[in-house]
Design a protein around this motif. Sequence first.
Motif, PDB file in Angstrom:
ATOM      1  N   VAL A 195      -4.400   5.098   4.990  1.00  0.00           N
ATOM      2  CA  VAL A 195      -4.150   6.536   4.900  1.00  0.00           C
ATOM      3  C   VAL A 195      -4.853   7.274   6.030  1.00  0.00           C
ATOM      4  CG1 VAL A 195      -4.592   8.597   3.506  1.00  0.00           C
ATOM      5  CG2 VAL A 195      -3.688   6.526   2.421  1.00  0.00           C
ATOM      6  N   GLN A 196      -6.057   6.871   6.352  1.00  0.00           N
ATOM      7  CA  GLN A 196      -6.798   7.517   7.437  1.00  0.00           C
ATOM      8  C   GLN A 196      -6.090   7.340   8.771  1.00  0.00           C
ATOM      9  OE1 GLN A 196     -10.704   5.790   7.149  1.00  0.00           O
ATOM     10  NE2 GLN A 196     -11.272   7.002   5.335  1.00  0.00           N
ATOM     11  N   PHE A 197      -5.608   6.136   9.046  1.00  0.00           N
ATOM     12  CA  PHE A 197      -4.882   5.912  10.293  1.00  0.00           C
ATOM     13  C   PHE A 197      -3.575   6.703  10.306  1.00  0.00           C
ATOM     14  CE2 PHE A 197      -7.457   1.934  10.797  1.00  0.00           C
ATOM     15  CZ  PHE A 197      -7.984   2.252  12.034  1.00  0.00           C
ATOM     16  N   TYR A 198      -2.890   6.739   9.162  1.00  0.00           N
ATOM     17  CA  TYR A 198      -1.639   7.504   9.092  1.00  0.00           C
ATOM     18  C   TYR A 198      -1.905   8.972   9.434  1.00  0.00           C
ATOM     19  CZ  TYR A 198       2.602   9.628   7.212  1.00  0.00           C
ATOM     20  OH  TYR A 198       3.772  10.343   7.067  1.00  0.00           O
ATOM     21  N   TYR A 206       0.822  -1.206   0.000  1.00  0.00           N
ATOM     22  CA  TYR A 206       0.000   0.000   0.000  1.00  0.00           C
ATOM     23  C   TYR A 206       0.862   1.265   0.000  1.00  0.00           C
ATOM     24  CZ  TYR A 206      -3.802  -3.195   1.379  1.00  0.00           C
ATOM     25  OH  TYR A 206      -4.717  -4.215   1.434  1.00  0.00           O
ATOM     26  N   ARG A 207       1.983   1.225   0.692  1.00  0.00           N
ATOM     27  CA  ARG A 207       2.871   2.400   0.672  1.00  0.00           C
ATOM     28  C   ARG A 207       3.416   2.628  -0.739  1.00  0.00           C
ATOM     29  NH1 ARG A 207       0.876   5.036   4.184  1.00  0.00           N
ATOM     30  NH2 ARG A 207       2.650   6.474   4.071  1.00  0.00           N
ATOM     31  N   PHE A 208       3.701   1.536  -1.445  1.00  0.00           N
ATOM     32  CA  PHE A 208       4.155   1.686  -2.823  1.00  0.00           C
ATOM     33  C   PHE A 208       3.036   2.179  -3.728  1.00  0.00           C
ATOM     34  CE2 PHE A 208       7.730  -0.850  -1.382  1.00  0.00           C
ATOM     35  CZ  PHE A 208       8.774  -0.289  -2.098  1.00  0.00           C
ATOM     36  N   ALA A 209       1.791   1.837  -3.396  1.00  0.00           N
ATOM     37  CA  ALA A 209       0.668   2.347  -4.180  1.00  0.00           C
ATOM     38  C   ALA A 209       0.617   3.863  -4.114  1.00  0.00           C
ATOM     39  CB  ALA A 209      -0.641   1.747  -3.678  1.00  0.00           C
TER      40      ALA A 209
END
Length: 497
Positions: free
Chosen positions: A489-492, A387-390
Motif C-alpha cells: 500500500v505504501q508503494f502504491y 494482497y489486492r484482494f485483501a
Amino acid sequence: MPMKNEPLILALDIGTSSTRAMLFDAHARPVANLAVQMAIQMETTSNGGATFDANYLFACVVATVDELLERAGPLAGRIAAVTCDTFVGNVLGANADDEPVTPVFTYADTRNAPDAQQLREELGPAGSAVAHDRTGTLIHTSYLPARFRWLARTQPEALRAARYWLSFGEFLLWKLTRQRVASYSVASWSGLLNRRSLSWDAEWLERLPVTVEQLSPLIDVDQPLVGLTTPWAGRWPALKSVPWLPAIGDGAAANLGSGCDHPDRIALTVGTTGAMRVVLDPALDRVPAGLWLYRVDRHRGLLGGATTEGGNLYAWLQENLRLPPAAELEQQLAALPPAAHGLTVLPFVAGERAPGWNDKAKASLIGFNLNTQPIDIVQASLEGIAYRFALIYERIAGHLPPSATRSIIASGGGLLSSPVWLQIFADVLDQPILALDEKEITSRGIALLGLEQIGAIRRMADLPPATGQTYLPNAAAHTAHTAAIERQVQFYEQFYG
C-alpha cells in the motif's frame, strides 16, 4: 437420466468466448449429454474496440438451443422454465422492428476512455462519489454513461438511427417474445440504475443523449415472459408456453451457482483475471469506495470488486522465467516461508480495477537484487495478487453481519490449479478457503434461479455445490502478510497518490 416427471431447467449462458445451452434436473445437476457449447469470436480493433455483431450472436444462441432440443427428444417436454445469463455492461442500438443498427458494444471496449475521463472532470471528485453511491458503479469505460458520450462524439448517426438501446439479453428476448424488458440485475451493470429507487437514473439521463423511453422497462426475475412469437413457437414447441426468466448478470449467476447466495459465503474467482463478490441486503448506507454494488434481484445485492490481474500474471511468469515444471514449482513454493523474500509486487499487468481503478497503473517489482531467484518473484507475485484482494475483502467485510461460519468459496482455473496459492489466500485473508469442485457454476446458478422461481426448491442453500479441500489460515503467516500488505500500500501511494 433425471427422475420421471421431475421438472427440467434450460439454462442459456452467453459469454464472450462461447454460448452454451444446458439442461439441469430438479437437483441442479446437469443432465448427461445435454449440453451444447458454441465458440464465438469477439471483434476487436487496435484502437480498443471490442464488439459483437448482434445478429451473429443471436444466431449462435439459436443454434445451441436447436441442437439441445434435438438431443433432448422427449425430455424437452419436461422443460419447466428457460433461464439466461449474459456478459454484462454491453449495449446495442435497434430500430422499432427489432433490427440492430449498431454492433453490441461490450464492457471491454475502451474507445470511450476519453469520455469517461471527461465525465469525471465534469462531476469532480465529490460529484463522482455521489454518482457512485447512487448507482453502485464508478465512472468507467465498462459502463454506459461513458459509452453514450462516446457515441455522441464519434457516431452521432447511430444515436439518430436507434429507437431503443438495450443489452444483448434484452435483445434476445425481444426477438423471441416481442417483449422488451430488462432485469434489475442486468440494469445494475449498466451504470444507469438508481440503486435505491430501482429505476433508470434521472440524473445521469439528463447528462446523456438518451431518454428513458429508449431504455427497456424494468422487471425482476419473478416476472417471467411467456409466449414465443412466430416463427419461434413453431420452431421450439416445447418452449412456446414455458416461462422465460429475464437475463441476469453472469457474475450474479456465478455466485448463485457456487453456493454464495448469502453473506456467510463469499465468492472468490481467479481465472485469467479475478473477482470477489458477496450477496447481501442491498440497502447499504453507502457503497464502499472502489467497489461496485450490483443486483441479483430486488431483494439481493451483489457487492464486490474485480481485478485485471490473476492467472494472467502467473501464466506470464511461467512462460518467461526459468522455472521448474508445475508440480515441482508447487513443491518449492510450499517450502518457502511467507513474505520473506524482501520483494514487493504491484501486479498491475493490465492496469488496475478495484479498488483504485487506475487504468494507468503498471506492474512493478520492487526490492530485487543479485540474490533474488525466479521462485522468489513467483511467490511475491502470487502474494501480491492476494494482497489486492485483501483490500477488497476489507471493504466488503465492514458491511457483513458478524459470523462464526464465514468462509470464502474459491473457483477459477488459475487459482484451483495451485494449492499453494489457495493457502496463500487463506493466510492473507485470515479466512477458510473452500475449493469449489463444481463445473459450470454460472449455468448452475441460473438453473437454481429457475428452480426457485417455479417453486421446485425453497432455498438455494438446500442444493449446495460440490466442494473439495478446505484451506485453513495460519496465524503466523497472516501476521507476515499483514506487514507485507502495508508495504505494498505504501508503494502504491508513493507511485500513484
